[in-house]
Design a protein around this motif. Structure first.
Motif, mmCIF file in Angstrom:
data_model
loop_
_atom_site.group_PDB
_atom_site.id
_atom_site.type_symbol
_atom_site.label_atom_id
_atom_site.label_comp_id
_atom_site.label_asym_id
_atom_site.label_seq_id
_atom_site.Cartn_x
_atom_site.Cartn_y
_atom_site.Cartn_z
ATOM 1 N N VAL A 34 64.509 60.046 62.024
ATOM 2 C CA VAL A 34 64.435 61.365 61.392
ATOM 3 C C VAL A 34 63.734 62.319 62.369
ATOM 4 C CG1 VAL A 34 63.901 62.699 59.323
ATOM 5 C CG2 VAL A 34 64.501 60.290 59.110
ATOM 6 N N ASN A 268 67.447 55.399 60.446
ATOM 7 C CA ASN A 268 67.532 56.865 60.324
ATOM 8 C C ASN A 268 68.057 57.276 58.956
ATOM 9 O OD1 ASN A 268 66.848 58.899 62.500
ATOM 10 N ND2 ASN A 268 67.590 57.152 63.694
ATOM 11 N N ALA A 272 65.699 59.006 56.096
ATOM 12 C CA ALA A 272 66.135 60.342 55.652
ATOM 13 C C ALA A 272 66.278 60.361 54.135
ATOM 14 C CB ALA A 272 67.453 60.713 56.328
ATOM 15 N N ARG A 275 63.275 61.198 52.066
ATOM 16 C CA ARG A 275 62.707 62.546 52.191
ATOM 17 C C ARG A 275 63.397 63.460 51.178
ATOM 18 N NH1 ARG A 275 60.548 62.841 57.744
ATOM 19 N NH2 ARG A 275 60.769 65.081 57.656
ATOM 20 N N LEU A 278 65.865 66.115 52.326
ATOM 21 C CA LEU A 278 67.067 65.702 53.054
ATOM 22 C C LEU A 278 68.027 64.878 52.207
ATOM 23 C CD1 LEU A 278 65.473 64.545 56.450
ATOM 24 C CD2 LEU A 278 66.889 66.569 56.076
ATOM 25 N N VAL A 282 72.079 64.450 52.902
ATOM 26 C CA VAL A 282 72.507 63.272 53.669
ATOM 27 C C VAL A 282 73.528 62.472 52.868
ATOM 28 C CG1 VAL A 282 71.715 61.075 54.662
ATOM 29 C CG2 VAL A 282 70.401 63.154 55.046
#
Ligand code: UTP
Length: 290
Positions: A34, A268, A272, A275, A278, A282
């Motif tokens: 990230v 990743n 992500a 979060r 995000l 995503v």
């Protein structure tokens, strides 16, 4: 009473060949998951677990890693002038206390055992944590090292974090053989580096988090090469196993082997998704691709 673990060693002197050409100039440990380099994720794990001294074993051209943990007054001035409070707070959040970062150079990447041996004077005569920066463990509650330190406080000895891997992949890892259970942990009776699946004593791979007693350093002195022509820490642990207890701990969390491309990419996505700012975007992007 077990001696408190105050120091952590981070070996960052490897060549990162599996990530070439990304790692031709930039250290593998600075690849970002990230928005934080791998090494920052792992250093934060150690700091949050109560580690006070951070020892980097670096190679030539790896000074960027030390720079990352130093203050950057020019950048802070610019951010202050531009009113970038959130960014300033983020930089301050991971700043390590002055005087707590030490480094030593491993002239040649001769293996993990050799990297730890290079840090012997900084480690001194106390137990220490060893964290490989290319493995991330995503946890909900206590982080992996903190979980290991709880076990250490109860049992002492040496602690190795392990996780189950598919049996046909064991030859990529160090693997443990377990003996009797001692309350909430199992004693390790043997370790094998990169075994063939048919010779592997279990499918429990060593993941890259250790708590070790300083006596390990004496066994690294012989500097004999093991599997892959490298000076392996496993060989020294096998020797110390004859004198001191070793316990295997399966940390509660999801393990990402970021030394491999697939593991790094998966990390990743997973980091992500945790979060809030995000997550939805995503998921929407992944759905478009699948
Ligand atoms: P790896 O074997 O995963 O890293 O070592 P590597 O050798 O850099 O990567 P590949 O296999 O060529 O892609 C685990 C950790 O130990 C460090 C590495 O920097 C990495 O963080 N290491 C490894 C050293 O510090 N010194 C060494 O001699 C070997």
């Amino acid at each position: 009473m077990t001696a408190r673990v105050r120091k952590a060693v981070f070996p960052v002197a490897g060549l990162g060949t599996r990530f070439l050409p990304a790692t031709k100039v930039m250290p593998k440990e600075m690849l970002t998951v990230v928005d934080r380099p791998l090494i920052q994720h792992v250093v934060e794990e150690a700091r949050d677990a109560g580690i006070e001294e951070f020892i980097f074993v670096t190679g030539h051209s790896k000074s960027v890693i030390e720079e990352h943990f130093k203050e950057n007054p020019e950048l802070e001035q610019v951010l202050t002038a531009r009113g970038k409070k959130a960014e300033l707070a983020e930089l301050a959040r991971y700043q390590l206390p002055k005087g707590s970062v030490h480094s030593v150079i491993q002239e040649e990447p001769l293996g993990l055992g050799h990297a730890v041996w290079c840090a012997r004077e900084l480690i001194g005569n106390e137990p220490f944590a060893l964290l490989l920066p290319d493995v991330l463990v995503q946890t909900q509650g206590k982080n992996c090292l903190a979980q290991m330190l709880d076990i250490y406080a109860a049992h002492g000895g040496n602690i190795i974090a392990v996780y189950p891997v598919p049996k046909d992949q064991v030859q990529s890892y160090g693997v443990v053989a377990l003996g009797e259970r001692d309350e909430d942990v199992s004693r390790i009776v043997s370790l094998v580096e990169k075994p063939k699946p048919e010779a592997a004593p279990s499918n429990l791979a060593i993941l890259g988090r250790y708590i070790l007693q300083p006596e390990i350093l004496a066994f690294l002195l012989s500097r004999e090469t093991g599997a892959g022509g490298e000076i392996q820490i496993t060989d020294a642990m096998l020797a110390l196993l004859k004198e001191q207890p070793f316990y295997a701990v399966q940390c509660d969390g999801r393990v990402f082997d970021c030394g491999s491309k697939a593991g790094f990419l998966a990390a990743n996505i997973a980091y992500a998704l945790e979060r809030p700012e995000l997550r939805d975007t995503v998921i929407a992007e992944i759905e478009k691709l699948t």
